[in-house]
Scaffold this motif. Structure first.
Motif, short mmCIF file in Angstrom:
data_model
loop_
_atom_site.label_atom_id
_atom_site.label_comp_id
_atom_site.label_asym_id
_atom_site.label_seq_id
_atom_site.Cartn_x
_atom_site.Cartn_y
_atom_site.Cartn_z
N ARG A 111 -2.06 -0.75 -13.98
CA ARG A 111 -2.74 0.15 -14.78
C ARG A 111 -1.78 1.36 -14.98
NH1 ARG A 111 -7.10 -1.55 -11.53
NH2 ARG A 111 -6.81 0.33 -10.16
N GLU A 112 -1.17 1.89 -13.99
CA GLU A 112 -0.43 2.95 -13.98
C GLU A 112 0.90 2.68 -14.71
OE1 GLU A 112 0.87 4.38 -10.25
OE2 GLU A 112 -1.30 4.94 -9.55
N MET A 113 1.31 1.50 -14.97
CA MET A 113 2.48 1.02 -15.73
C MET A 113 2.14 1.03 -17.32
SD MET A 113 4.67 -2.34 -15.51
CE MET A 113 3.53 -3.47 -16.31
N LYS A 114 0.99 0.65 -17.51
CA LYS A 114 0.42 0.82 -18.93
C LYS A 114 0.16 2.15 -19.50
CE LYS A 114 0.24 -3.91 -19.92
NZ LYS A 114 0.89 -4.28 -21.15
N ILE B 38 0.75 -1.12 0.18
CA ILE B 38 -0.21 -0.05 -0.16
C ILE B 38 1.05 1.32 0.13
CG2 ILE B 38 -1.70 1.47 1.43
CD1 ILE B 38 -2.85 -1.05 2.43
N GLU B 39 1.91 1.48 0.76
CA GLU B 39 2.69 2.37 0.90
C GLU B 39 3.43 2.85 -0.50
OE1 GLU B 39 3.98 2.20 5.61
OE2 GLU B 39 5.29 1.10 4.05
N PHE B 40 3.74 1.39 -1.16
CA PHE B 40 4.51 1.56 -2.35
C PHE B 40 3.92 2.23 -3.54
CE2 PHE B 40 5.04 -0.48 -6.51
CZ PHE B 40 6.40 -0.41 -6.89
N ILE B 41 2.46 1.75 -3.63
CA ILE B 41 1.70 2.33 -4.88
C ILE B 41 1.11 3.57 -4.51
CG2 ILE B 41 -0.59 1.54 -3.68
CD1 ILE B 41 0.61 1.66 -7.41
N ASN B 42 1.06 4.15 -3.13
CA ASN B 42 0.67 5.57 -2.91
C ASN B 42 1.97 6.45 -2.49
OD1 ASN B 42 -2.11 4.88 -2.72
ND2 ASN B 42 -2.13 4.17 -0.78
N GLU C 219 7.65 5.72 -4.46
CA GLU C 219 8.49 4.53 -4.51
C GLU C 219 8.02 3.92 -6.09
OE1 GLU C 219 9.06 4.96 -0.35
OE2 GLU C 219 7.23 4.85 -1.66
N SER C 220 6.66 4.12 -6.16
CA SER C 220 6.16 3.42 -7.39
C SER C 220 6.34 4.61 -8.38
CB SER C 220 4.54 3.07 -7.52
OG SER C 220 3.93 4.44 -7.02
N ASP C 221 6.26 5.85 -8.10
CA ASP C 221 6.44 6.92 -8.92
C ASP C 221 8.09 6.68 -9.63
OD1 ASP C 221 3.90 7.83 -8.64
OD2 ASP C 221 4.69 9.52 -7.26
N GLU D 89 10.29 4.38 -17.08
CA GLU D 89 9.64 4.08 -18.24
C GLU D 89 10.05 2.51 -18.68
OE1 GLU D 89 10.12 6.98 -21.10
OE2 GLU D 89 8.65 8.45 -20.20
N PRO D 90 10.00 1.73 -17.79
CA PRO D 90 10.40 0.13 -17.95
C PRO D 90 9.70 -0.40 -19.19
CG PRO D 90 9.16 0.36 -15.94
CD PRO D 90 9.17 1.77 -16.38
N ASN D 91 10.45 -1.22 -20.14
CA ASN D 91 9.75 -2.12 -20.82
C ASN D 91 9.11 -3.45 -20.30
OD1 ASN D 91 12.13 -0.75 -22.63
ND2 ASN D 91 9.97 -0.23 -23.30
#
Length: 273
Positions: free
Chosen positions: A182-185, A135-139, A142-144, A150-152
């Motif tokens: 979803r955010e990655m796509k 939860i902390e990762f996605i919010n 860290e995820s940003d 911009e990984p493939n």
């Protein structure tokens, strides 16, 4: 009259010599050009055109890289080959908890080193290690940070063990994965997600159930899942591969994990398993 004839004769000789010299130069140039063409494009005894050695070597190198990535998801392989034709690097992000061993020659640095060694400039690899829950990762940032790369392809160890230690449920863990996907796509529609569990624990009861649920979730969502648990001991000797607290693998554990992933990402066998 005699002088006129001598003059005309001299002029004729000069003209003859000039034209003869021009003809010789033209013929010599034509022969040299034909010899150069013959050296550049040779034919086999059967009459088939042979590819110049340099071009053949480059083509062979591309085939080798294609073989090494044979285990990857098909979408990732296709994009890898497209970027290779453009001479652009394929970006791979390795994401997870401190169990990655980023600062201890863990499995993540070992995998990165092998990828760069075998695939060279065709790949760009970054490790994103975070001591957070899913939860902390996605919010959080860290995820940003991962998305900014911009990984493939993203290899994600989705903080399942950290969640287990911090009372974050399986449902929340899976929701965080879907949000990240979803955010990655949105950042790169051609990007591919690979899931893998953290390391196993000796004597655990609820934790293995969480990991089994993660595996089932990956299947339901059509996300590739790398189940390295089959490579670990399934008896009491498992503790020999973990530090005392079992929070992370030790050197032996990192090697088991790294060997599994290296075998997946770098296919050095003649057949795809």
């Amino acid at each position: 009259m005699k002088k006129l004839l001598l003059t005309l004769l001299a002029i004729s000789c000069v003209a003859f010599l000039y034209l003869g010299n021009m003809y010789w130069k033209e013929k010599t140039t034509l022969v040299a050009s034909e010899e150069k063409t013959t050296k550049t494009i040779e034919t086999s005894p059967s009459g088939e055109t042979q590819v110049p050695q340099k071009e053949a070597t480059e083509e062979e190198g591309k085939k080798d890289l294609d073989s090494l990535t044979a285990n990857w998801p098909e979408e990732a392989r296709t994009h890898f080959k497209e970027l290779m034709k453009k001479d652009e690097p394929f970006k791979l992000a390795i994401v997870g908890s401190p169990a990655m061993g980023e600062d201890e020659n863990g499995w993540a640095p070992q995998l990165k080193e092998k990828l760069l060694s075998e695939l060279g400039s065709q790949v760009e690899v970054e490790i994103f290690q975070s001591d957070v829950t899913s939860i902390e990762f996605i919010n959080g940032e860290e995820s940003d940070n991962v998305l900014a790369f911009e990984p493939n392809l993203v290899l994600l160890e989705p903080f399942s063990l950290t969640d287990n230690s911090n009372q974050v449920g399986t449902v929340q863990n899976h929701e965080s994965i879907l949000m990240f996907l979803r955010e990655m796509k949105e950042t790169n529609e051609d990007s591919v997600l690979l899931l893998q569990p953290p390391h196993p624990l000796e004597g655990a009861t609820y934790y293995p159930q969480q990991i089994e649920a993660l595996k089932e979730f990956a299947g339901e969502e059509s996300i590739s899942y790398l189940d390295h648990w089959d490579s670990w001991p399934d008896d009491k000797t498992l503790s020999d591969y973990l530090i005392e607290s079992q929070d992370t693998p030790n050197e032996k554990g990192h090697k088991i994990w790294a060997d599994y992933l290296i075998e997946y990402f770098i296919n050095e066998s003649s057949e795809v398993s």
